[in-house]
Design an enzyme around this catalytic site. Structure first.
Site, PDB file in Angstrom:
ATOM      1  N   GLU A   1       0.827  -1.214   0.000  1.00  0.00           N
ATOM      2  CA  GLU A   1       0.000   0.000   0.000  1.00  0.00           C
ATOM      3  C   GLU A   1       0.858   1.259   0.000  1.00  0.00           C
ATOM      4  OE1 GLU A   1      -3.040  -0.551  -0.666  1.00  0.00           O
ATOM      5  OE2 GLU A   1      -2.804  -2.688  -0.314  1.00  0.00           O
TER       6      GLU A   1
ATOM      7  N   GLU B   1      -1.091  -1.783  -9.593  1.00  0.00           N
ATOM      8  CA  GLU B   1      -1.131  -3.003  -8.796  1.00  0.00           C
ATOM      9  C   GLU B   1       0.089  -3.900  -9.015  1.00  0.00           C
ATOM     10  OE1 GLU B   1      -2.830  -3.237  -6.361  1.00  0.00           O
ATOM     11  OE2 GLU B   1      -4.540  -1.928  -6.701  1.00  0.00           O
TER      12      GLU B   1
END
Length: 859
Positions: free
Chosen positions: A307, A329
């Site tokens: 994250e 991602e």
């Protein structure tokens, strides 16, 4: 709702027309308290959007999912909400060059983990709120232009119940009863966020002085529900956070751009975590209520770093549309592992990546729904389903290959240029590749076409020719591709040769060569003349993304000596390759189970051991011949109990074998041992049967009819918490009773009363491998219900039901035929729904092939 599923074409048209200058959003969350049964529960949301229109006089729309709209004003003119709002869109006509839209709406609290989720803690009655938006659920909380390339600064203010704290992306302060937050940098709607309630909150700080003498100070915060506070090891969360910030500052040369850094661990979360800048949200299961292994701490650290990488890859620089979801991602997945190994105590992170993350990718890349890493995303439903093993783990694996291809220094310098050129903007694939081409000097167009714009996974197999003297005269690598995706790719691989080197019998690498594999056959000239190997490991060190195959001699060595491989990464790669052989029906399931029984007890890496347990159980449940399942289950239970008793008292290996024993226990003696361990009348030296382990023991006891409703109720009284409730619901649904299954089915399929977390728990309990006959009647019911469920429920719940209740345990040609019949009769069903059914059908077909292979081995 009409228009709820935004298409790519609509988004591109709107982005060409509109530019957003800023949002001001005011929420009133005081309605979160009060009668828990009052539904639908709503809150007031007032949004002011200032935006420009490139074609004055044109029309467009804003997005909003809300039960009702009180008023809409465009450029000072009041519009009739009944005319301009259709439930998901607000029609905007006759736009000016500069516009101001004000929307006053009643938005709904969520129980599905989408939008503004409201959770009531059964332990103390406290209410907790948080938001989750990706890919397009911020429109459930405030009116906006819900697409990633219409970035803007946001100003938020929130009225909340007295005594609550509210957090958002910017720093907040309470002024005259209103929480006011600093204006954000330009960001996309889906990464705005709120967390509100009586959370337990811990603070720390991070400081960094750069080479030019400037100093960066970042306030750190971490929070969880009050009920979890006694278990919250915030010191370790902050340690990994600081290590990650140091690592990314060292490598990215772009200071963290979003001010503070809060991390919220929230209940009933659908994802692992979400990269909201300044306010990252995580599922609260990353706070461990009982003893866990180092693999759990490593997994949490990896997610924290994943994250954090998004602060640059995704938040600072964002993809234009969900086609390029991989631009954030894949990078975050790669950077999470890269930072884990480079900055924290988890130096074996690449082993976990090779064994666990890539297994996810290999499965996804062999489904009929496989897609290129740069996918064709037509609409938001497509986007929701593309948060998959290809976008994350295959993309990260390919980036690892790219680092080997261009060099780490060139790769990181390309990333630094990419950030600086595109800060607070949106990008496509070409923007990244151009930066990497500059720094590496390589033409990446061919590489990109092969790796990013095609689907499927290649297989690499060694071919060894030996001289009469026992030396290699030729070693070649054969590359194959499936017929459905025949692309052969360039692979930078290491080929390792292994043999017994000492009296201990250890298998060690004695030669290694790196080579560029290209085409169907590549000769590795550097290894000519080497002594004959006992094992050839293609893709040693895990540089590329492929399925590893073995020559016959190497496979025979693994069958006899797998546990003798001393290098843990090489051993993990061999295990992964053997599992792929099992899934591909090239190795009987009973053979894989036998390898686990022989060698798993010698596995040093706890994460690999946990993966082996999961694979062995899956082999037994899905790929083993039906008439061998009972025998295989007994063998696994016996082996697990043996290793449990041999394991060092109090060790993480002991805990892992205890959990696996519970998973495979089915004989009365094994079940009685679990019951006695619960009661305390039996003990295993060093094994602490804490609350989480108690629930792990109770599920098989419930599934086999040993733990009844009263015993489960007593356990809930012992653990009367949100976590305990989820465990109890799962165990209740696991009981072997037709009435229990009917009730569980009705609660999930016929009602929307359960929250997302309890839907998930009920489905997990419902689908017990030992209850195939009980579940038989639900195959027909499944196909009759799924289209209605998909239409009526939120996409998250729809996905949970369609994936979780597919009759995979009714593993027969009859079920395969029923699936095909549904697909043929529903060619016009929602593409995302068809994709889920196609994937489940493929898994079932693979199951039947595996069972055929295993049956042949037993005959």
């Amino acid at each position: 709702m009409p228009g709820e599923n935004l298409t790519r074409d609509e988004a591109q048209e709107r982005a060409a027309l509109l530019s957003v200058d800023g949002y001001e959003v005011s929420l009133d969350l005081r309605s979160a308290l009060g009668d828990i049964e009052a539904e639908p529960r709503t809150f007031r949301s007032v949004t002011t959007i200032r935006f420009r229109c490139a074609e004055p006089g044109a029309a467009s729309f804003a997005d909003l999912l809300a039960p009702s709209v009180t008023s809409v004003s465009l450029n000072g003119k009041d519009l009739d909400p009944g005319e301009v709002f259709d439930g998901s869109r607000i029609r905007l006509e006759d736009l000016r060059a500069d516009n101001e839209l004000v929307v006053d709406a009643q938005c709904a609290y969520s129980r599905t983990g989408e939008g503004m989720h409201r959770f009531v803690d059964p332990e103390d009655g406290e209410v907790y709120l948080y938001t989750q938006y990706e890919p397009a659920d911020s429109r459930r909380v405030f009116a906006n232009f819900e697409q990633p390339d219409l970035k803007a600064p946001f100003r938020f203010e929130v009225r909340a119940p007295e005594g609550w704290t509210v957090w958002s992306n910017g720093v907040g302060e309470l002024v005259d009863g209103v929480w006011k937050f600093a204006e954000t940098e330009p960001i996309s709607t889906y990464i705005t966020a709120f967390v509100a309630g009586p959370y337990h909150y811990v603070t720390d700080s991070y400081a960094r002085t750069f080479d030019d003498g400037t100093t960066l100070e970042i306030p750190l915060g971490a929070m969880c529900r009050k009920g979890l506070a006694p278990h919250f090891d915030s010191d370790d969360v902050f340690l990994v956070t600081k290590q990650g910030l140091d690592f990314f500052h060292d490598h990215f040369d772009f200071p963290y751009p979003f001010g503070k850094y809060d991390q919220a661990f929230v209940p009933e979360y659908n994802l692992g975590a979400m990269e909201n800048p300044g306010l990252v949200t995580f599922r609260e299961e990353y706070i461990f209520r009982g003893k866990v292994t180092q693999a759990s701490y490593e997994g949490r650290a990896n997610v924290i770093l994943h994250e954090m990488a998004h602060m640059w890859f995704g938040d600072l620089v964002t993809m234009e549309w969900w086609d390029d979801l991989w631009l954030k991602e894949s990078f975050a997945d790669f950077m999470g592992a890269f930072a884990l190994v480079g900055a924290t105590r988890f130096e074996n992170g690449w082993i976990t990546f090779a064994n666990r993350r890539k297994a996810w990718a290999y499965r996804a890349d062999q489904l009929p729904s496989t897609h290129p890493i740069t996918a064709d995303i037509r609409d938001l439903q497509d986007a929701k389903l593309n948060f998959d093993g290809i976008t994350y783990a295959k993309g990260a694996s390919v980036l690892k290959q790219l680092v080997a291809y261009v060099g780490q220094d060139a790769f990181l310098e390309g990333a630094r240029r990419y950030f600086k050129r595109n800060a607070y903007g949106n990008t496509r694939l070409g923007d990244l590749l151009s930066a990497l081409e500059e720094t590496s000097g390589r033409d990446l167009a061919t590489w990109s076409r092969a790796w990013l714009q095609t689907a499927g996974v290649n297989s690499l197999t060694p071919q060894v020719i030996l001289s009469a003297e026992g030396r290699i005269t030729e070693l070649a690598v054969l590359q194959e591709a499936p017929e459905s995706h025949p692309e052969l790719r360039p692979h930078r691989v290491a080929v390792g040769l292994y043999r017994r080197e000492d009296v201990s019998g250890s298998l060690v690498r004695y030669a290694r060569a790196e080579v560029d594999v290209d085409g169907p056959r590549t000769v590795v000239g550097e290894l000519v003349g080497a002594d004959a190997p006992e094992l050839v490991l293609v893709n040693d060190d895990d540089l590329t993304y492929c399925k590893i195959r073995f020559d016959e001699n190497s496979l025979a060595t693994l069958r006899e000596r797998l546990g003798d491989i001393t290098d843990p990464l090489a051993r993990a790669l061999c295990w992964s390759a053997l599992w792929n052989l099992t899934r591909d029906a090239l190795m009987p399931a009973r053979d894989f189970v036998g390898l686990v029984l022989r060698f798993a007890g010698r596995e040093s890496d706890i994460g690999v051991l946990q993966m082996l347990h999961a694979w062995a159980h899956s082999a037994l449940v899905h790929y083993a011949a039906p008439d061998w399942r009972a025998e295989g289950g007994r063998l696994l239970a016996q082996g697990a109990l043996k290793e449990l008793r041999l394991a060092e008292p109090g060790s993480q290996h002991q805990l892992t074998w205890a959990r696996f024993f519970a998973t495979v226990a089915s004989d009365q003696a094994d079940l009685q041992l679990l019951l006695h361990l619960l009661e305390g009348s039996a003990k295993v030296d060093g094994l602490d049967v804490d609350q989480e382990l108690r629930w792990a023991f109770l599920e098989p006891l419930a599934a086999h009819g040993v733990a009844d409703e009263s015993l489960l109720a007593a356990e809930l009284a012992r653990d009367d918490t949100a976590s305990g409730k989820r465990h109890q619901v799962r165990c209740l649904a696991a009981r072997p009773s037709a009435a229990v299954k009917a009730q569980a089915w009705a609660q999930v399929v016929e009602s929307d009363a359960l929250s997302n977390a309890l839907v998930e728990a009920t489905i997990a309990g419902f689908t017990q491998p030992s209850q195939r006959e009980l579940l038989d009647p639900y195959a027909a019911k499944y196909f009759a219900a799924i289209e209605r469920v998909w239409a009526e429920r939120s996409i998250q719940i729809g996905m949970d039901v369609v994936k979780g209740l597919f009759p995979s345990l009714r593993d027969s040609q009859e079920t395969l035929d029923a699936t095909d019949a549904w697909l043929t009769a529903h060619e016009d069903a929602a593409p995302a729904l068809r994709r889920l059914v196609l994937e489940a059908r493929d898994d079932l077909a693979r199951t039947l092939r595996g069972q055929t292979c295993d049956t042949a081995a037993g005959s």
